[in-house]
Scaffold this active site. Structure first.
Site, short mmCIF file in Angstrom:
data_model
loop_
_atom_site.label_atom_id
_atom_site.label_comp_id
_atom_site.label_asym_id
_atom_site.label_seq_id
_atom_site.Cartn_x
_atom_site.Cartn_y
_atom_site.Cartn_z
N GLY A 176 50.04 46.72 29.32
CA GLY A 176 50.68 46.62 30.64
C GLY A 176 49.89 47.29 31.75
O GLY A 176 48.90 47.98 31.50
N ARG A 232 48.13 51.44 35.74
CA ARG A 232 47.81 52.08 37.03
C ARG A 232 47.67 51.04 38.14
O ARG A 232 47.13 51.34 39.21
CB ARG A 232 46.56 52.92 36.93
CG ARG A 232 45.36 52.15 36.41
CD ARG A 232 44.17 53.01 36.53
NE ARG A 232 43.04 52.47 35.82
CZ ARG A 232 41.84 52.96 35.90
NH1 ARG A 232 41.62 54.01 36.66
NH2 ARG A 232 40.84 52.44 35.22
N ASP A 267 47.29 58.98 33.72
CA ASP A 267 47.94 59.43 34.96
C ASP A 267 48.20 58.34 35.99
O ASP A 267 48.76 58.61 37.06
CB ASP A 267 47.09 60.53 35.60
CG ASP A 267 45.67 60.07 35.88
OD1 ASP A 267 45.39 58.87 35.69
OD2 ASP A 267 44.85 60.91 36.30
N GLY A 268 47.75 57.13 35.72
CA GLY A 268 47.99 56.05 36.68
C GLY A 268 47.07 56.08 37.90
O GLY A 268 47.24 55.29 38.83
N ARG A 303 43.65 45.15 45.34
CA ARG A 303 43.04 43.95 44.78
C ARG A 303 43.86 42.73 45.19
O ARG A 303 45.05 42.84 45.45
CB ARG A 303 43.04 44.01 43.25
CG ARG A 303 42.42 45.23 42.67
CD ARG A 303 42.02 45.01 41.22
NE ARG A 303 43.14 44.93 40.29
CZ ARG A 303 42.98 44.97 38.97
NH1 ARG A 303 41.77 45.10 38.45
NH2 ARG A 303 44.03 44.89 38.16
N ARG A 344 47.09 37.62 32.53
CA ARG A 344 46.01 37.69 31.55
C ARG A 344 46.40 36.99 30.25
O ARG A 344 47.58 36.71 30.03
CB ARG A 344 45.75 39.19 31.21
CG ARG A 344 45.40 40.02 32.40
CD ARG A 344 46.24 41.29 32.46
NE ARG A 344 46.13 41.90 33.80
CZ ARG A 344 45.15 42.71 34.14
NH1 ARG A 344 44.27 43.09 33.26
NH2 ARG A 344 45.07 43.18 35.37
N ASP A 352 43.32 41.74 27.11
CA ASP A 352 44.10 42.15 28.27
C ASP A 352 43.25 42.12 29.54
O ASP A 352 43.78 42.28 30.64
CB ASP A 352 44.73 43.53 28.07
CG ASP A 352 43.71 44.57 27.64
OD1 ASP A 352 43.03 44.35 26.62
OD2 ASP A 352 43.58 45.60 28.32
N ASN A 353 41.94 41.96 29.38
CA ASN A 353 41.06 41.88 30.54
C ASN A 353 40.51 40.46 30.73
O ASN A 353 39.48 40.27 31.35
CB ASN A 353 39.90 42.86 30.40
CG ASN A 353 40.35 44.31 30.49
OD1 ASN A 353 41.40 44.60 31.06
ND2 ASN A 353 39.59 45.23 29.93
N ASP A 378 39.27 43.17 36.15
CA ASP A 378 39.21 44.54 35.61
C ASP A 378 37.78 45.05 35.45
O ASP A 378 37.26 45.17 34.34
CB ASP A 378 39.98 44.64 34.29
CG ASP A 378 41.47 44.83 34.54
OD1 ASP A 378 41.91 44.60 35.69
OD2 ASP A 378 42.19 45.22 33.61
P1 AMP Z 1 41.19 48.71 30.74
O1 AMP Z 1 40.66 48.19 29.43
O2 AMP Z 1 40.37 49.78 31.35
O3 AMP Z 1 41.43 47.59 31.71
O4 AMP Z 1 42.63 49.42 30.46
C1 AMP Z 1 43.36 49.30 29.27
C2 AMP Z 1 44.78 49.78 29.48
O5 AMP Z 1 44.80 51.16 29.83
C3 AMP Z 1 45.56 49.06 30.56
O6 AMP Z 1 46.89 48.96 30.13
C4 AMP Z 1 45.45 50.00 31.74
O7 AMP Z 1 46.49 49.85 32.66
C5 AMP Z 1 45.51 51.36 31.05
N1 AMP Z 1 44.87 52.43 31.84
C6 AMP Z 1 43.55 52.61 32.07
N2 AMP Z 1 43.34 53.70 32.83
C7 AMP Z 1 44.55 54.23 33.12
C8 AMP Z 1 45.00 55.36 33.88
N3 AMP Z 1 44.18 56.19 34.50
N4 AMP Z 1 46.34 55.57 33.93
C9 AMP Z 1 47.20 54.76 33.31
N5 AMP Z 1 46.85 53.71 32.58
C10 AMP Z 1 45.53 53.42 32.48
MG MG Z 2 42.53 46.22 31.94
#
Ligand code: AMP
Ligand code: MG
Length: 516
Positions: free
Chosen positions: A101, A104, A136-137, A194, A201, A267-268, A277
């Site tokens: 999900g 952030r 931390d979002g 964005r 996705r 997910d990307n 992403d």
């Molecule tokens: P990514 O592969 O970097 O696109 O992220 C994988 C998952 O981790 C996704 O669900 C993102 O929303 C979550 N995520 C990545 N960085 C953070 C962050 N700093 N705080 C919260 N969720 C994160």
């Molecule tokens: Mg992602």
């Protein structure tokens, strides 16, 4: 032109699908839900680093005033917005990861356009959501600059991508451990707005399938088709074929410009075939098929440059699995998935022929492309510089020495005798073939110029711009922002050089992680 904070947003996604409207950011599983409403968490001092005027004009958004800046930083939402985080799952590095999900990213709503369609506007780095898990979002300035500039660079290169409308510094510090080695540090925070028709996705479909919410799965597929695939009129099979088609185009475009995404988890993967992403990505400097900029990926290099089409196929397999419950007979679905290979290679060779200025693609051209690929992967010249020098290759007969001299600028090492011979043989076959072109040399050169960028946004350039921005100097940032808008122009002398030696091993440039 309408004002961001005064215009009325529409919220068709949230109106159409079940969601948790509690506005509660507590981390949790959300079965039955497509999204959770959640408010952005305010920041101390939003300040605008940049605003994307060309995109704003396209969307019909006027220059931001003080109130808009508060919206861009996540401090204010307006009554017509219904901010939410979407629920999706995914396969990460080949393994099922369950619910992920928007951890952030918070979508503020859909921005209506004069054309009648709408675009999602989404803040990335706007604070915790139910999907933030242990994080931390937030987002740091370095990764936000990278996403902002790179998504725009890809747009101007002609590669399908999500866009970025603004980059805002938050005034807050964010703690990160960039290399997962315990060396944590505070870094400046930022928020990117964005924009895309949709951020859906593959993982949104995988989530519903994993929860066996097949009616919801059908609803999401129907919604996606009716809004984003108007050309699909005959059902889910046709739609899946269209997703394969768009995904193939995206990957071929990545290979054309030398882009390595770095985290091709499902997910990307955008359901619209957009590059999405932006994290530990890189353009290729040296033409290295095994290059992966992502340290998290280094054990297996699953997401290396030369594997991206295999991974796209694997990811499409996950999507096929997810949507299989919509099919009575899955044989045609499997067949559509298997069609990826032929489609990919057909487009790949056509793309390569375009880069090489050849007028058609048959057996001879395919053989030549393969010879080129083998030699380039062996000698590893700088991809962008090599193809630029190919455009200016003299028509005269070259020998091993003069060929090497012509391409000297592209190489990261001095070529040995056998390497010079390899290069020479490949260039000789190329010239022989080019002499058979039925298009004029001028037309061939025009094609090459249209297919080979002269400016690419290299990681070391981003690294330097970020270092300066962190010290308050935006000169380099502005230069890159400007240069990336005309990647095929004959200009860019300042940036037309190989990656400098200092950047060979530089963390943050040569190596990146998912910590952002
Ligand atoms: P990514 O592969 O970097 O696109 O992220 C994988 C998952 O981790 C996704 O669900 C993102 O929303 C979550 N995520 C990545 N960085 C953070 C962050 N700093 N705080 C919260 N969720 C994160
Ligand atoms: Mg992602």
């Amino acid at each position: 032109m309408k004002n961001l904070s005064a215009n009325v947003f529409i919220n068709e996604f949230t109106a159409h699908f079940d969601g948790d409207h509690s506005d509660n950011a507590a981390r949790r599983q959300t079965p039955g839900m497509f999204y959770c409403t959640v408010q952005p968490t305010p920041v101390s001092q939003p300040s605008l680093i940049t605003w994307n005027t060309p995109l704003a004009e396209e969307l019909g958004i006027s220059d931001p005033d003080d109130q808009d800046l508060q919206v861009l930083g996540g401090n204010v939402t307006t009554p017509s917005m219904l901010p939410y985080a979407a629920c999706y799952a995914g396969h990460q590095f080949g393994n099922w990861a369950g619910q992920l999900g928007d951890g952030r990213a918070i979508t503020l709503g859909e921005w209506p356009m004069s054309s009648g369609s709408s675009w999602e506007l989404q803040l990335k780095g706007a604070g915790p959501t139910p999907y933030s898990r242990r994080a931390d979002g937030r987002a740091v300035l370095r990764s936000s600059v990278r996403e902002y500039l790179m998504s725009e660079a890809m747009f101007y290169l002609g590669v399908p991508t999500t866009r970025a409308l603004s980059l805002v510094a938050t005034g807050d510090a964010v703690m990160r451990d960039p290399f997962y080695d315990g060396r944590t540090a505070y870094e400046p925070g930022a928020v990117v707005m964005r924009a895309a028709p949709s951020f859906l996705r593959f993982g949104n479909f995988e989530m519903l399938a994993a929860r066996k919410e097949y009616e919801q799965l059908r609803q999401l597929a129907d919604w996606t088709i009716s809004r984003y695939y108007p050309e699909v009129t005959t059902g889910y099979l046709d739609w899946f074929r269209a997703v394969v088609d768009k995904t193939t185009t995206m990957i071929v475009e990545w290979l054309r410009v030398g882009f390595v995404h770095g985290v091709m988890n499902t997910d990307n993967m955008s359901i619209l075939g957009l590059t999405i992403d932006y994290g530990p990505f890189s353009f290729l400097d040296a033409y290295d098929r095994d290059f992966s900029p992502n340290t998290t990926d280094h054990p297996g290099r699953r997401y290396a440059f030369g594997k991206q089409h295999h991974i796209a196929y694997w990811n499409l397999g996950c999507l096929a699995n997810a949507v299989a419950p919509l099919f009575n007979d899955t044989a045609p679905l499997v067949e559509a998935l298997e069609g990826f290979g032929d489609l990919f290679y057909e487009r790949f060779y056509a793309m390569k022929a375009g880069k090489m200025g050849l007028d058609l693609v048959g057996a001879e051209e395919i053989e030549l492309v393969e010879q080129f690929e083998a030699v380039l992967f062996a000698l590893q010249p700088d991809m962008t510089i090599f193809y630029q020098l190919l455009i200016t290759l003299p028509e005269s007969n070259l020998n091993a020495e003069s060929t090497t001299a012509h391409f000297k600028e592209a190489f990261y090492h001095d070529l040995g005798e056998s390497e010079k011979q390899q290069l020479q043989e490949c260039i000789r076959s190329y010239q022989d073939r080019k002499n058979k072109n039925t298009i004029s040399p001028e037309e061939s050169i025009a094609n090459m110029k249209a297919n080979n960028p002269r400016f690419i946004l290299r990681n070391y350039m981003l690294y330097e711009a970020i270092q300066d921005l962190e010290k308050g100097d935006n000169t380099r940032f502005r230069k890159l922002e400007h240069a990336l808008q005309t990647p095929y122009a004959d200009t860019h002398d300042e940036f037309f050089r190989r990656r400098p030696q200092w950047a060979d091993e530089q963390p943050g440039s040569a190596t990146l992680s998912c910590s952002s």
